[in-house]
Write an enzyme that holds these catalytic residues in place. Structure first.
Site, mmCIF file in Angstrom:
data_model
loop_
_atom_site.group_PDB
_atom_site.id
_atom_site.type_symbol
_atom_site.label_atom_id
_atom_site.label_comp_id
_atom_site.label_asym_id
_atom_site.label_seq_id
_atom_site.Cartn_x
_atom_site.Cartn_y
_atom_site.Cartn_z
ATOM 1 N N PHE A 62 0.867 -1.176 0.000
ATOM 2 C CA PHE A 62 0.000 0.000 0.000
ATOM 3 C C PHE A 62 0.905 1.226 0.000
ATOM 4 C CE2 PHE A 62 -2.318 3.527 1.739
ATOM 5 C CZ PHE A 62 -3.550 3.432 1.145
ATOM 6 N N ASP B 216 9.428 2.833 1.542
ATOM 7 C CA ASP B 216 8.250 3.536 2.039
ATOM 8 C C ASP B 216 8.206 3.339 3.552
ATOM 9 O OD1 ASP B 216 5.704 4.218 2.918
ATOM 10 O OD2 ASP B 216 4.714 3.550 1.082
ATOM 11 N N LYS C 105 2.804 10.592 7.904
ATOM 12 C CA LYS C 105 2.140 10.131 9.125
ATOM 13 C C LYS C 105 2.797 10.700 10.384
ATOM 14 C CE LYS C 105 -0.196 6.040 7.300
ATOM 15 N NZ LYS C 105 -1.563 6.472 7.562
#
Length: 415
Positions: free
Chosen positions: A149, A234, A267
């Site tokens: 994702f 990521d 985040k």
């Protein structure tokens, strides 16, 4: 904790109805309407308190309303709120320098550079453009993993594996191929001199908190280096102290000293304020994107940069990396030791944890926990995800452990 209420309660007078009438139905009906937070707790519109064990999906690193965070954002907003990227600000420059010092053990290689965005998907969009520019027409292929994702904007969505996310928006930007998760032989077979980049999450968050097998990243680094491809990590969900190290790939059994070409962050970087970053490492970094080849109106905004600097400062000043490593190990061991028939196992690193279930009842367990005053995420039908604030205490974690068996028992009886 206050006494539990039913799942249908605690949404406030008319707020859920107003939400449904005003907002697009991209997230479904809200489970609660939250009005304030403090530390690891949040309160809903009816005054009920919840222990936030999801942290805005690994975003609220310092919890809610941390005094140092509030002060930093308030001071910056009262000084300078926004400028265009025709200008620089001290917060923007200072944050870029700080990230270059943190993103690889011992500091970034000479020539490394940072591009600021507003979210994780935008950071991955920037990384994908870097890969395209690096590869050119001779390298049309990009590799990602099954279960990946990387976001939902069109370029990042092309890197995201889940068919339900992809298919409504196809055709997507071409050239992305998916190889089986953790299968080095499959990665070796897929590599070639026509590959521009390999995108990897050291820990796949949305796939159920799945760490890559030991040695996988090291071998991926060897393969990409030999092929002349970029290795993009990521760390949007797993970075910024979430695993007890600044980056998940800093963990010896995960990264083994690997230095990637690009690291994407978001985040927890902003602690609740929207910010993303693509950190390109090494002498070639400055050439991956040139003037006019990418841009953003709000990326590097001084308030977002001040928020991120505050997050980093608190993590350093309060010793949160060591705290997360210690508490995460303790919590995973306690979960594994509960011995409940519906608990199949525990996986993760630091405070990014999945409790694996023996049955596909995660949504029911999460609903029972919400009624009991705990926010968790049924990330898969058979797994609960925990990504609490890094300031979570042992006593707070114990209260969750005390409540979990009853929620597991209730899952079979809920509609």
């Amino acid at each position: 904790m206050t006494e539990p209420t039913t799942t249908s309660a605690a949404t406030g007078p008319g707020w859920a109805q107003r939400y449904g009438a005003a907002l697009m139905n991209t997230f479904g009906a809200p489970q609660r309407v939250l009005v304030r937070g403090e530390g690891a707790y949040v309160w809903d519109a009816d005054g009920r308190r919840y222990l936030d064990l999801l942290g805005g999906i690994a975003v609220n690193a310092l919890g809610h309303a941390h005094p140092a965070y509030v002060a930093a954002v308030t001071e910056q907003l009262g000084t300078l709120g926004h400028v265009s990227n025709f200008f620089a600000t001290p917060a923007q420059v200072g944050l870029a320098e700080k990230l270059l010092a943190l993103v690889t053990p011992g500091g970034a290689p000479a020539g490394s550079r940072v591009f600021f965005a507003n979210s994780g998907t935008e950071a991955n969009e920037a990384a994908l453009k870097m890969a395209r520019r690096h590869g050119g027409a001779a390298r049309p292929r990009v590799l990602a993993l099954e279960g990946a994702f990387h976001g939902r904007t069109m370029g990042a969505l092309a890197l995201t594996h889940k068919a339900a996310y992809r298919e409504p928006f196809e055709p997507l930007p071409g050239g992305v191929e998916f190889v089986p998760f953790g299968d080095l032989a499959a990665l070796e077979a897929a590599m070639g001199d026509d590959v521009a980049a390999v995108f990897l999450e050291p820990i796949q968050g949305e796939a159920g908190v799945r760490p890559l097998p030991p040695g996988y990243l090291a071998r991926a680094r060897e393969l990409t280096s030999a092929a002349g491809a970029l290795l993009v990590l990521d760390e949007i969900q797993s970075g910024m102290g979430r695993t007890g190290t600044w980056m998940a790939h800093h963990l010896p059994h995960v990264g083994g000293g690997v230095v990637p070409d690009v690291v994407t962050l978001a985040k927890g970087l902003g602690g609740g304020f929207p910010i993303g970053a693509a950190v390109a490492l090494g002498e070639h970094a400055a050439t991956l994107l040139g003037p006019g080849q990418h841009g953003t109106t709000f990326g590097g905004n001084p308030v977002a940069a001040a928020a991120a600097l505050a997050v980093i400062g608190v993590i350093e000043d309060e010793g949160l990396l060591a705290h997360v490593a210690e508490l995460g190990t303790w919590l995973r061991e306690k979960l594994a030791g509960l011995g409940h028939a519906r608990l199949a196992g525990v996986r993760g690193e630091g405070l990014l944890i999945a409790a694996e279930l023996t049955e596909p009842v995660a949504a029911q367990v999460a609903a029972a926990l919400l009624d009991a005053g705990f926010i968790v995420n049924p990330v898969r039908a058979d797994a609960l995800r925990l990504a609490p604030p890094l300031v979570l205490t042992t006593a707070q974690a114990q209260s969750f452990l005390d409540a979990l068996p009853a929620a597991l028992d209730a899952a079979g009886t809920r509609p």
